[in-house]
Design an enzyme around this catalytic site. Structure first.
Site, PDB file in Angstrom:
ATOM      1  CG  ASP A 145      -5.286 -39.875   1.376  1.00  0.00           C
ATOM      2  OD1 ASP A 145      -4.813 -38.989   2.101  1.00  0.00           O
ATOM      3  OD2 ASP A 145      -4.907 -40.070   0.197  1.00  0.00           O
ATOM      4  CB  ALA A 173      -5.950 -36.059   2.976  1.00  0.00           C
ATOM      5  CG  ASP A 174      -5.832 -41.027   5.724  1.00  0.00           C
ATOM      6  OD1 ASP A 174      -6.844 -40.544   6.249  1.00  0.00           O
ATOM      7  OD2 ASP A 174      -5.853 -42.057   5.045  1.00  0.00           O
ATOM      8  CG  LEU A 175       0.390 -39.781   5.863  1.00  0.00           C
ATOM      9  CD1 LEU A 175       1.510 -39.789   4.842  1.00  0.00           C
ATOM     10  CD2 LEU A 175       0.688 -40.757   6.992  1.00  0.00           C
TER      11      LEU A 175
END
Length: 400
Positions: A145, A173-175
């Site tokens: 992330d 960014a992950d989410l």
């Protein structure tokens, strides 16, 4: 549907079966969206003797892992074994969706890539989440992330002016990559109703982060402006920012000329409306620091609660700045019911962060705690027509 429950989390997606091959965060975030809306999600993990844990996901019974993996069933399956791959293909033949976030080369090496699975089930929607995309010069790099936050431009516009790059306090960014992948899956399922065919859905941390820059990205693409750090100030709408009161901090967004006029009246500063430094949006932008100092000199004279009440009553957007515990105690947050409690088993009552979307007929509920490793393996394989003796043999050979 989740083990031990008469009904799924929602009826909205209850006709779909999802095979969850994901780990860590972006993939589980994607699958959580489907599980919370009632899809029959089967979380597939390595058998206990071969399991290496869930890096960066924290312990299985920790709050992070638990919040990511509710409303699912779970089975173990050794995808490094030919028999394990054969079982996955048997599951895929009846499934609607597969979600994975391996590095792009791993699934091909295992023989479980999109082409291999589409050959088994042409209606399958296969979703892949990666750090940088499924091809291109960075495709083989591991995704993380904070790396995506930096490469995606976010850290260059976060923080105080000249502070140096600052990461956002959540793995955004992950989410977002996970949420966009879930959206792509739903789009592909809708399209399948017309064509009868599945397709490959792809998302990446880098793409998601760039998309989330939104107007900051378009400032460069359309106007040639390179956005900079603006701290707590909005980069273009002024005055918008954090202001200190006699007992804490609050956000104020006095944007637009009409709201600015109301704001000046509430603060008892009608003279700002004719002051050439502050009379127009352009002049307020040019003199932002001086204006912010004058505003804070006034807001310091009263409490946060009083200012929030007075400004909102006048139609000026304003709100307190909460710590997380204070946020969950807010009456509006409690009214929205986003913290959903679930009783069950030896866990007692546990609160999860529920979906931020409400559907009037088919709402989402938290109906089951995250499954234990391999909790539903036998029932899933029995549903496939594999008898108890064969299941015992698979377990003895560490295929499951």
């Amino acid at each position: 549907m989740p083990d031990g429950h008469a009904k799924p989390a929602s009826t909205a997606l209850s006709r779909f079966t999802v095979l969850d091959l994901t780990r860590v965060r972006s993939g589980p975030t994607c699958v959580r969206q489907l599980a919370d809306w009632g899809a029959d999600v089967i979380k597939i993990e390595m058998p206990p003797a071969l399991d290496e844990g869930d890096p960066m996901g924290g312990p299985r019974h920790g709050s992070d892992f638990q919040n990511l993996h509710r409303n699912k069933r779970a089975m173990t399956l050794n995808l490094k074994s030919p028999d394990g791959v054969a079982l996955l293909k048997k599951l895929a033949a009846k499934a609607d969706v597969i979600v994975e976030n391996f590095r792009p080369d791993v699934k091909t090496r295992l023989g479980i890539d999109y082409e291999a699975m589409a050959a088994v089930n042409p209606r399958l929607v296969y979703a892949s989440i990666s750090g940088f995309g499924q091809d291109g010069p960075y495709a083989g790099r591991p995704g993380f992330d904070q790396i995506a936050q930096g490469m995606g431009g976010l850290m260059s516009i976060t923080g105080l002016p000249d502070q140096g790059p600052v990461r956002v306090g959540i793995p955004i960014a992950d989410l977002c990559a996970g949420i966009f992948a879930a959206q792509g899956i739903l789009v592909a399922l809708l399209e399948r109703e017309v064509s009868g065919k599945g397709q490959w859905v792809q998302s990446s941390l880098l793409q998601a982060q760039i998309f989330m820059l939104d107007f900051q990205a378009s400032r460069w693409l359309m106007q040639g402006e390179v956005p900079k750090q603006a701290g707590n100030n909005h980069p273009t709408s002024i005055p918008t920012g954090v202001f200190k009161t006699s007992d804490g901090y609050m956000n104020i967004a006095a944007t637009g000329q009409k709201i600015w006029q109301r704001f000046c009246q509430v603060l008892g500063k009608p003279e700002w409306l004719t002051d050439e430094r502050y009379a127009t949006a352009a002049s307020r932008s040019q003199n932002r620091d001086a204006l912010n100092a004058e505003i804070e000199a006034v807001t310091l004279t009263d409490t946060m609660a009083n200012w929030v009440s007075r400004l909102n009553e006048a139609g000026v957007p304003c709100g307190p700045i909460y710590k997380v515990d204070e946020m969950f105690a807010d009456p509006q947050v409690q009214h929205l019911g986003i913290a959903q409690k679930l009783n069950g088993g030896n866990k007692g009552e546990v609160a999860y962060v529920g979906q931020p979307i409400k559907l009037s007929r088919t709402p989402s509920h938290i109906v089951s705690h995250p499954p234990e490793l391999g909790q539903n393996t036998d029932e899933i394989l029995l549903d496939l027509g594999i008898d108890k003796a064969a299941i015992d043999d698979l377990r003895a050979r560490q295929v499951i």
